[in-house]
Motif scaffolding. Structure first.
Motif, short mmCIF file in Angstrom:
data_model
loop_
_atom_site.label_atom_id
_atom_site.label_comp_id
_atom_site.label_asym_id
_atom_site.label_seq_id
_atom_site.Cartn_x
_atom_site.Cartn_y
_atom_site.Cartn_z
N GLY A 1 -7.07 6.53 -12.35
CA GLY A 1 -5.61 6.58 -12.21
C GLY A 1 -5.15 6.69 -10.77
N GLN A 2 -6.07 6.41 -9.81
CA GLN A 2 -5.71 6.48 -8.39
C GLN A 2 -4.94 5.23 -7.96
OE1 GLN A 2 -6.63 9.79 -7.18
NE2 GLN A 2 -7.41 8.63 -5.45
N PRO A 3 -3.89 5.37 -7.15
CA PRO A 3 -3.23 4.16 -6.66
C PRO A 3 -4.11 3.44 -5.64
CG PRO A 3 -2.25 6.10 -5.65
CD PRO A 3 -3.27 6.60 -6.64
N ILE A 4 -4.00 2.13 -5.61
CA ILE A 4 -4.76 1.32 -4.64
C ILE A 4 -3.78 0.88 -3.55
CG2 ILE A 4 -6.16 -0.76 -4.32
CD1 ILE A 4 -7.42 1.37 -6.28
N TYR A 5 -4.16 1.17 -2.30
CA TYR A 5 -3.35 0.73 -1.15
C TYR A 5 -3.89 -0.63 -0.71
CZ TYR A 5 -2.33 5.74 -0.87
OH TYR A 5 -1.97 7.03 -1.16
N ARG A 6 -2.96 -1.50 -0.31
CA ARG A 6 -3.42 -2.81 0.19
C ARG A 6 -2.48 -3.31 1.28
NH1 ARG A 6 -2.73 -8.54 -0.91
NH2 ARG A 6 -4.71 -9.64 -0.72
N CYS A 7 -3.06 -3.89 2.30
CA CYS A 7 -2.23 -4.55 3.31
C CYS A 7 -2.91 -5.84 3.76
CB CYS A 7 -1.96 -3.64 4.51
SG CYS A 7 -3.43 -3.08 5.35
N VAL A 8 -2.06 -6.76 4.23
CA VAL A 8 -2.56 -8.01 4.81
C VAL A 8 -1.94 -8.12 6.19
CG1 VAL A 8 -2.65 -10.53 4.61
CG2 VAL A 8 -2.73 -9.11 2.54
N PHE A 9 -2.76 -8.32 7.20
CA PHE A 9 -2.28 -8.49 8.57
C PHE A 9 -2.72 -9.84 9.09
CE2 PHE A 9 -1.51 -3.99 8.43
CZ PHE A 9 -0.48 -3.79 9.34
#
Ligand SMILES: C[S@@+](CC[C@H](N)C(=O)[O-])C[C@H]1O[C@@H](n2cnc3c(N)ncnc32)[C@H](O)[C@@H]1O
Length: 223
Positions: A208-216
């Motif tokens: 149930g952990q949120p997943i962080y995501r970024c695109v640079f």
């Protein structure tokens, strides 16, 4: 009651796989001398993806199936994890999948300037102690190398469950001149079938952990 997260993460640590060394020596999909292919991985318009710290290889394998016209190269330094990934890759039908058993610190020995289109950092080791911050795959020293190896429209895609690592990384990307293109603090709230789930990601989703995501994107300021 769910187990405390620290215990779950501890149980995710890699056990030594006895057959890994021998297997890696004869694997068909492991690049024996990656430095010999420097500058020549791509053919025609193939998009080159490189995953750093691929673990047991699920992500690159599933992405290679999803995008058969792209080439996926997965890098892993741990012998046991690399052995498992190599076996999975060999058993797959994918022709667009290669393993490099080595340390991401050697990336510029294997890839030429502007050769890589997408760099994937999935659930990288957080190295929480400040004295080891330079080992984080999103720290300034690594980012300088990524800037030179990424193609003009190249990008870094990062996913993690670790808030402090995510915050550190976003600041490092911005300081290094990368340009923010996508940002999520609960990426799997929507399914995103266009992006495969990694082994670690699967476990964190289950917890149930949120997943962080970024695109640079590689910035114009890149050398
Ligand atoms: C936390 S695991 C995540 C594995 C996989 N990416 C996933 O999401 O399931 C991090 C992996 O990165 C590998 N790794 C860490 N630093 C590395 C480096 N400098 N070069 C290559 N692999 C590295 C570790 O051996 C480990 O297998």
């Amino acid at each position: 009651m769910p187990r405390p997260l620290s215990r779950c993460v501890a149980s995710m640590r890699m056990r030594k796989v006895k057959w890994a060394v021998e297997y890696l020596e004869q694997s068909q999909k492991k690049a024996a001398h990656p430095e010999e292919n420097r500058g020549a991985w791509r053919s025609g318009n193939t998009k080159l993806h490189v995953e750093l710290g691929c673990g047991k290889g699920n992500y690159s394998l599933e992405m290679a199936k999803l995008y058969p016209d792209d080439l996926f190269i997965a890098v892993e330094k741990n012998e046991s994890a690399a052995g498992i990934a190599a076996k999975k890759f060999d058993e797959s039908e994918c022709e667009n999948l290669i393993l490099i058993h080595g340390d991401a610190a050697d990336l510029n020995l294997w890839f030429a300037e502007q050769e890589i289109d997408v760099l994937h950092l999935n659930f990288s080791d957080p190295w929480p102690k400040k004295r080891y911050a330079k080992r984080r795959l999103s720290s300034a020293g690594f980012l300088e190398v990524y800037q030179s190896l990424l193609s003009k429209n190249g990008e870094i895609q990062m996913k993690t469950d670790n808030g402090p690592l995510f915050e550190f990384s976003v600041i490092e990307f911005l300081n290094a001149g990368f340009i923010l293109s996508e940002f999520y603090v609960d990426y799997r709230r929507d399914p995103h079938p266009e992006d495969a789930v990694t082994e670690y990601e699967e476990k964190f989703i289950r917890l149930g952990q949120p997943i962080y995501r970024c695109v640079f994107k590689r910035g114009d300021g890149a050398k």
